[in-house]
Design a protein around this motif. Sequence first.
Motif, mmCIF file in Angstrom:
data_model
loop_
_atom_site.group_PDB
_atom_site.id
_atom_site.type_symbol
_atom_site.label_atom_id
_atom_site.label_comp_id
_atom_site.label_asym_id
_atom_site.label_seq_id
_atom_site.Cartn_x
_atom_site.Cartn_y
_atom_site.Cartn_z
ATOM 1 N N GLU A 446 0.824 -1.203 0.000
ATOM 2 C CA GLU A 446 0.000 0.000 0.000
ATOM 3 C C GLU A 446 0.857 1.251 0.000
ATOM 4 O O GLU A 446 2.009 1.253 0.440
ATOM 5 N N GLU A 465 -5.180 -2.010 -1.179
ATOM 6 C CA GLU A 465 -6.443 -2.216 -0.451
ATOM 7 C C GLU A 465 -6.344 -1.560 0.919
ATOM 8 O O GLU A 465 -6.146 -2.207 1.939
ATOM 9 N N THR A 466 -6.498 -0.236 0.952
ATOM 10 C CA THR A 466 -6.300 0.523 2.194
ATOM 11 C C THR A 466 -7.567 0.608 3.043
ATOM 12 O O THR A 466 -7.483 0.831 4.249
ATOM 13 N N ASP A 467 -8.738 0.511 2.418
ATOM 14 C CA ASP A 467 -10.031 0.673 3.098
ATOM 15 C C ASP A 467 -10.180 2.034 3.779
ATOM 16 O O ASP A 467 -10.911 2.186 4.754
ATOM 17 N N GLU A 469 -10.824 4.943 1.863
ATOM 18 C CA GLU A 469 -11.411 5.926 0.954
ATOM 19 C C GLU A 469 -12.651 6.624 1.519
ATOM 20 O O GLU A 469 -12.789 7.843 1.395
ATOM 21 N N GLU A 470 -13.522 5.882 2.164
ATOM 22 C CA GLU A 470 -14.737 6.508 2.688
ATOM 23 C C GLU A 470 -14.416 7.470 3.827
ATOM 24 O O GLU A 470 -14.947 8.578 3.902
ATOM 25 N N THR A 471 -13.533 7.045 4.718
ATOM 26 C CA THR A 471 -13.130 7.899 5.846
ATOM 27 C C THR A 471 -12.479 9.180 5.340
ATOM 28 O O THR A 471 -12.793 10.291 5.801
ATOM 29 N N ASP A 495 -6.483 2.946 14.514
ATOM 30 C CA ASP A 495 -7.612 2.778 13.608
ATOM 31 C C ASP A 495 -8.338 4.111 13.493
ATOM 32 O O ASP A 495 -9.172 4.447 14.324
ATOM 33 N N GLU A 497 -10.554 5.124 11.594
ATOM 34 C CA GLU A 497 -12.006 5.045 11.368
ATOM 35 C C GLU A 497 -12.766 5.190 12.682
ATOM 36 O O GLU A 497 -13.862 5.730 12.725
#
Length: 501
Positions: A446, A465-467, A469-471, A495, A497
């Motif tokens: 990443e 695959e960082t997960d 984007e929404e945050t 974390d 998020e």
Amino acid sequence: MADKIVKTFKFVVVGGGIAGVTCIEQLSSSLPSADIALITAGSHIKAVTNYKQVAKVLEEFDVEEQPASVLEEKFPNLTVIHSAVKTLHTQSHLVETADGNAYGYEKLCICSGARPKLLTQDKPYVLGIRDTDSAQEFQKQLIKARRIVVVGNGGIALELVYEVEGCEVIWAVKDKAIGNTFFDAGAAQFLIPSLGDDKPVRAVPCKRARYTTEEPTAAEAQTFTSDRHMRGRCSGPTEPGSALGPDWHQGLVLKGAERASRRVSVEYQCEVEKIFTSEEMLNSQSQTLRLDTEGNWPVYVLLTTGKTFGCDFVVSATGVTPNTEPFLHGNNFAVADDGGLRVDDHMATSEPDVYAAGDVCTACWEHSPLWQQMRLWTQARQMGWHAGRCMAACVLAEAIELDFCFELFSHITTFFNYKVVLLGKFNAQGLGSDYELLLRYTKGQEYVKVVLQGGRMVGAVLIGETDLEETFENLILNRMDLTPYGEDLLNPNVDIEDYFD
């Protein structure tokens, strides 16, 4: 003018690419009884499939080529006219087609896309990749090829260089790093080992707030082979059809004539000075030029660095120019500096009842501070959808505002088999020196870059695959002051998020 007016339609859309098809879908859903015509030279259209709203603005979808009849079956009020546009008469609201017919319109949307900027128009062995036909021609030529020269540094060049196997690739880029349109030199450093690796190598996460990159000079090259041996200096780890989809190489076997899996040599900070056929090379007065080449090739490329490469053919992937050609003559369109039709925030051009969407147009309204136009699939869909809304609203005498998707630039794509998410001013575009960067990367896994201005996030690049984007989209849109979090914002052991959800 054409002898006969075949029919007058409420709406006419020109172009069967993503912008045109999305515009038609929106018009048909808003006004299902309105007569709509699609004028397209090709027999196939580009449709959005597997659409997914990832976050408030971020969206992900596939692009599928389908027969135009599929669209007619879906929308009974639609007529597909298979012809190129010959002339547009904006004063009389008529479109003339190449087959000699004319069609009237109440409102017209031009979605004719863009055409490739070819290095040269009159040389054999130079191939531009823009639509399905040219991609298939490329595949056919590649089967026999031992070496190709790829010129360009945009999306098509990035995908092509990574996918080609069994053929040596000389990649000429005008910038100091690959992928200059999409990311900075740090991201290029992260991605470029993939050109030599069979599979990404997993490593321990590493984080640093600042970084420097030492770039190869114009005269130096980087060479990558799939057996992981590196040579040179490496700075660290015709009628155009609709544009290709983001996964245009899927289903194409991009293999050359050689047994070796892959070998890519990158030539930085250079452009093509001249292209010679083998006959022109033999007749060349330049002894140096002849001495600099080896073997017998159909075509030779002289770069501005002075290097000459022989190859089987040249791929011109040097960007696109808006395809306004059939529409300007005899009309008074306002045209932007980049050649696109100027449109306002309702996607309306300067001519009455004429709209435009996608690559053919230039967004000339006052942009949100976090949005910029890039001629990408995402924006073609968004512009086509918004144009359809605005055209329908005008007919229904309804007020309409600029869609929220134009608040924040966002794009999801794939390069070198990595998921890539771009948000806002991801390359600090237009920020001058008034910004700071945070960076986190895990080699082969990443790369995360955040652009901060005044303590607030204004852009981000996420590779892998960082997960996140929404945050990150929420943090950018909410304009939250992130100063208290400091470098913990990207701490892999925190974390984030949990902080912001």
